[in-house]
Write a protein that holds these residues in place. Structure first.
Motif, mmCIF file in Angstrom:
data_model
loop_
_atom_site.group_PDB
_atom_site.id
_atom_site.type_symbol
_atom_site.label_atom_id
_atom_site.label_comp_id
_atom_site.label_asym_id
_atom_site.label_seq_id
_atom_site.Cartn_x
_atom_site.Cartn_y
_atom_site.Cartn_z
ATOM 1 N N GLY A 109 19.963 5.152 7.858
ATOM 2 C CA GLY A 109 20.833 4.977 6.701
ATOM 3 C C GLY A 109 20.619 3.700 5.923
ATOM 4 N N VAL A 110 19.571 2.935 6.270
ATOM 5 C CA VAL A 110 19.269 1.660 5.611
ATOM 6 C C VAL A 110 17.942 1.776 4.862
ATOM 7 N N LEU A 111 17.958 1.437 3.588
ATOM 8 C CA LEU A 111 16.732 1.421 2.794
ATOM 9 C C LEU A 111 15.928 0.163 3.114
ATOM 10 N N ILE A 112 14.646 0.355 3.382
ATOM 11 C CA ILE A 112 13.763 -0.747 3.757
ATOM 12 C C ILE A 112 12.915 -1.144 2.549
ATOM 13 N N TYR A 113 12.996 -2.405 2.182
ATOM 14 C CA TYR A 113 12.203 -2.972 1.082
ATOM 15 C C TYR A 113 10.757 -3.106 1.562
ATOM 16 N N ALA A 114 9.999 -2.018 1.431
ATOM 17 C CA ALA A 114 8.660 -1.990 2.021
ATOM 18 C C ALA A 114 7.607 -2.550 1.082
ATOM 19 N N TYR A 115 7.582 -2.077 -0.170
ATOM 20 C CA TYR A 115 6.548 -2.517 -1.118
ATOM 21 C C TYR A 115 7.119 -2.631 -2.522
ATOM 22 N N LEU A 116 6.918 -3.796 -3.120
ATOM 23 C CA LEU A 116 7.225 -4.019 -4.530
ATOM 24 C C LEU A 116 6.007 -4.701 -5.142
ATOM 25 N N GLY A 117 5.562 -4.211 -6.286
ATOM 26 C CA GLY A 117 4.432 -4.836 -6.960
ATOM 27 C C GLY A 117 4.514 -4.613 -8.451
ATOM 28 N N TYR A 118 3.818 -5.476 -9.199
ATOM 29 C CA TYR A 118 3.806 -5.298 -10.649
ATOM 30 C C TYR A 118 2.499 -5.802 -11.234
ATOM 31 N N ASP A 119 2.162 -5.264 -12.390
ATOM 32 C CA ASP A 119 0.971 -5.663 -13.126
ATOM 33 C C ASP A 119 1.154 -7.112 -13.577
#
Length: 312
Positions: free
Chosen positions: A203-213
């Motif tokens: 029930g917990v969202l895991i901040y796995a991958y964030l990226g940006y140009d």
């Protein structure tokens, strides 16, 4: 308590932001979930007879701790090494989105709204973005996210981009079939420019991958996408929390509602071989932190990091 699993754990030797090489230890590993265990004042090593064949010791990730611990010590036949202690950030998703917004000062809310408005103006008045959560959508998400990830310094310098293996994509599709994935893409027209990928555990969202140009850095597209995604996640009303996982950053501190003290703890047999690995890594970390602080003091660290991001 999560069961132990034996795997090779790399200890990365780096100077400030630049990786040099890594040495792996075979360890029995487990991770503590966001609401898994109470904080401890001292990590207790298992007995030596609990070691699996071929294992050099144990690693516990995200262990809740009461207070700052010594980075390195020896007891009961183990070297206890704590390479990372940090404020673990998370967002309470049982709040309403209106209540969540109240945690920000009026100045911060104004700043976030201004960034969103600025990006909307850049896009001609309307922001184009998309949520991916169904199994048939996952492959499209990874195709788009990979276009962005290959441009990021995390992938080019740190080998930390979003995975591209077929097995990882299939695993994500399986999670989506169980309603255990939320993924997001931000666009500029039809061009993907930022991504966020969050699997769900208990029930917990895991901040796995964030990226940006990196071309869009000045438009704060990571913050824009995070805010848009949170609106959707609060509206879903089916998750307990958004877990920013290990490490600290201004981004995590900005959006978090709660902080807990956590540590990654390595307990290895106190052999000569292991002492060389652990103590050399410890002293390299000490020198790396000194170098980073010195570059900051001289005003060079940010300039070098920016040069690397855009030239590599």
């Amino acid at each position: 308590m999560t069961a132990w699993s034996v795997r090779e754990v790399p200890l990365k030797y780096q100077l400030s932001d630049w990786s040099l090489f890594s040495i792996s230890l075979s360890l029995q590993c487990r991770s503590v979930s966001l609401f898994g265990e109470s904080p401890v004042s001292t990590p207790e090593p298992p007995s030596l007879d609990e070691l699996a064949e071929g294992s050099q010791g144990f690693m516990v990730r995200a262990l809740p701790i009461v207070d700052e611990l010594p980075q390195i010590s020896e007891r009961n036949g183990y070297i206890c090494y704590i390479p990372l202690q940090y404020e673990h950030c998370y967002i309470d998703l049982t709040l309403t989105f209106d209540d969540y917004q109240k945690k920000f000062s009026s100045k911060t809310r104004s700043t976030i709204n201004r960034k969103i408005k600025k990006y909307a103006e850049h896009c001609g008045g309307k922001i184009h973005w998309k949520t991916f959560k169904e199994p048939e959508q996952i492959r499209e998400f990874f195709d788009l996210a990979r276009q962005v990830s290959k441009l990021t310094y995390q992938e080019r310098l740190l080998d930390a981009g979003i995975p591209e293996s077929e097995s990882y994509v299939r695993q994500a599709e399986s999670l989506a079939a169980e309603n255990r994935v939320r993924a997001f893409i931000l666009f500029d027209g039809d061009r993907p420019i930022s991504y966020l990928y969050c699997p769900v555990e208990q029930g917990v969202l895991i901040y796995a991958y964030l990226g940006y140009d990196p071309e869009y850095m000045k438009l704060s597209v990571g913050i824009v996408l995070q805010w848009l995604a949170l609106e959707v996640l609060f509206a879903d009303n089916c998750f307990k929390a958004f877990d920013f996982t290990e490490g600290q950053s201004d981004h995590k501190r900005l959006f978090a509602t709660h902080h807990t003290r956590r540590a990654n703890v390595i307990l290895v047999k106190a052999s000569l071989h292991n002492r060389v690995i652990i103590y050399s890594h410890f002293f390299m970390n000490q020198f790396s932190h000194w170098l980073g602080a010195t570059l900051n003091k001289l005003g060079l660290r940010a300039k070098i990091r920016k040069l690397i991001r855009f030239r590599l």
